[in-house]
Design an enzyme around this catalytic site. Structure first.
Site, PDB file in Angstrom:
ATOM      1  N   ARG A   1       0.930  -1.211  -0.214  1.00  0.00           N
ATOM      2  CA  ARG A   1      -0.023  -0.012  -0.003  1.00  0.00           C
ATOM      3  C   ARG A   1       0.976   1.217   0.030  1.00  0.00           C
ATOM      4  O   ARG A   1       1.890   1.407   0.599  1.00  0.00           O
ATOM      5  CB  ARG A   1      -0.802   0.023   1.089  1.00  0.00           C
ATOM      6  CG  ARG A   1      -1.969  -1.153   1.108  1.00  0.00           C
ATOM      7  CD  ARG A   1      -3.202  -0.605   0.095  1.00  0.00           C
ATOM      8  NE  ARG A   1      -4.190  -1.630   0.235  1.00  0.00           N
ATOM      9  CZ  ARG A   1      -4.105  -2.523  -0.807  1.00  0.00           C
ATOM     10  NH1 ARG A   1      -3.131  -2.861  -1.879  1.00  0.00           N
ATOM     11  NH2 ARG A   1      -5.121  -3.486  -0.813  1.00  0.00           N
TER      12      ARG A   1
ATOM     13  N   HIS B   1      -0.544   0.856 -10.033  1.00  0.00           N
ATOM     14  CA  HIS B   1      -1.288  -0.357  -9.083  1.00  0.00           C
ATOM     15  C   HIS B   1      -1.788  -1.575  -9.846  1.00  0.00           C
ATOM     16  O   HIS B   1      -3.093  -1.564  -9.870  1.00  0.00           O
ATOM     17  CB  HIS B   1      -2.322   0.467  -8.250  1.00  0.00           C
ATOM     18  CG  HIS B   1      -2.785  -0.182  -7.074  1.00  0.00           C
ATOM     19  ND1 HIS B   1      -3.292   0.395  -6.024  1.00  0.00           N
ATOM     20  CD2 HIS B   1      -2.739  -1.532  -6.686  1.00  0.00           C
ATOM     21  CE1 HIS B   1      -3.657  -0.370  -4.970  1.00  0.00           C
ATOM     22  NE2 HIS B   1      -3.213  -1.689  -5.541  1.00  0.00           N
TER      23      HIS B   1
ATOM     24  N   GLU C   1      -3.342   7.767  -4.599  1.00  0.00           N
ATOM     25  CA  GLU C   1      -3.639   7.492  -5.807  1.00  0.00           C
ATOM     26  C   GLU C   1      -4.846   8.041  -6.536  1.00  0.00           C
ATOM     27  O   GLU C   1      -5.828   7.966  -5.858  1.00  0.00           O
ATOM     28  CB  GLU C   1      -3.645   5.735  -5.925  1.00  0.00           C
ATOM     29  CG  GLU C   1      -2.568   5.076  -5.442  1.00  0.00           C
ATOM     30  CD  GLU C   1      -2.526   3.624  -5.725  1.00  0.00           C
ATOM     31  OE1 GLU C   1      -3.578   3.154  -6.022  1.00  0.00           O
ATOM     32  OE2 GLU C   1      -1.614   3.061  -5.061  1.00  0.00           O
TER      33      GLU C   1
END
Length: 303
Positions: free
Chosen positions: A230, A277, A259
């Site tokens: 993360r 991601h 993000e």
């Protein structure tokens, strides 16, 4: 009886939306007005989310018929699981489907960062090869690998490291008795003793900014950091400064603090490989995630 109502709090590919719509009445949260949401709230029995979604206590309390929150992905960071538990609402995810893909991608980032693959590509495309050789890069095989978080993904990363003849060590809350790897009780101490540090730990408050300036300094000017966990696990500003000042050799990042926003400072650096991601985003993984989610929803809501 009509089809059970679902609230979709994450965008879905059209084929997934169509698949769910065959069994459920689907309502896209992003497309609903406040009045429309109020109109369906009492009928909603299931919520479909992603690992990036936020499902708050307020939203859960607004849906009195809610029975299940189905997360397409691994992380539950944004789900108020305590609120769901108080209301006896099932929370499920798809934890093991993407393990191998994420481990593969961690290795893609590690190799790309250490061997400067992206920079070398640009070196050739821009015609610099005719002016001289590309600068030397870092060897991977036989080096020392540290893993932060030896869960399923961390173990899969370690399995791949064996093929590279690497020395493997790890850190986590507890020592694992079923692995031969050396355990460290502090991340900074692990970072000091390895060449590459791969972050696979779970997100949440307990790991926020776990990788800080102390850890980066310990990893050192020939060290490489990879993050497939993360974004919030890393102190992003400290990382930017470490890369700018060459306190750290390189980094490979699949996740970020805010993000999809990525700091301009990271975008301007040549010693970092950036990805959107996507570690778990293979056709096979996503198909399996959807199938598991559909099964969970059907078992809970369709008699």
């Amino acid at each position: 009886m009509g089809k059970p109502d679902l609230l979709l709090v994450t965008p879905l590919p059209p084929s997934w939306h169509d698949g769910l719509s065959q069994l459920f009445e689907c309502h896209d949260l992003a497309l609903l007005t406040a009045a429309e949401l109020e109109g369906v709230a009492r009928r909603v029995r299931g919520v479909v989310a992603s690992a990036k979604s936020v499902v708050t206590d307020e939203l859960i309390g607004y849906l009195p018929a809610l029975e299940i929150i189905a997360v397409i992905g691994v992380g539950l960071d944004g789900i108020d699981t305590r609120s769901a538990a108080r209301r006896d609402i099932r929370v499920c995810n798809t934890p093991s489907v993407s393990t191998e893909d994420i481990a593969d991608f961690a290795w893609a980032l590690l190799l790309a960062s250490a061997r400067q693959v992206v920079h070398a590509d640009q070196f050739v495309r821009c015609g610099q090869w005719s002016l001289g050789q590309h600068p030397l890069t870092l060897r991977v095989s036989g080096q020392r690998l540290g893993i932060v978080g030896l869960g399923c993904i961390g173990r899969a990363v370690a399995e791949r490291a064996k093929a590279f003849g690497m020395q493997i060590a790890y850190t986590g809350r507890n020592r694992k008795e079923d692995v031969p790897y050396q355990w460290y009780d502090r991340v900074a101490t692990l970072a000091r003793d390895v060449d590459f540090l791969v972050v696979c730990v779970s997100g949440g408050e307990s790991t926020r900014a776990l990788i800080d300036a102390e850890v980066l300094l310990a990893l050192g000017p020939k060290g490489v950091l990879v993050n497939v966990a993360r974004g919030a696990v890393i102190d992003e500003q400290a990382l930017v400064e470490a890369l700018q000042q060459r306190v750290l050799a390189a980094a490979g990042l699949d996740v970020f603090w805010d993000e999809p926003q990525v700091p301009e400072a990271l975008l301007s650096l040549s010693n970092v490989v950036l990805a959107p991601h996507m570690a778990s985003m293979t056709e096979q993984s996503l198909r399996a995630m959807f199938e598991q989610t559909l099964t969970a929803l059907t078992e809970s809501l369709c008699d």
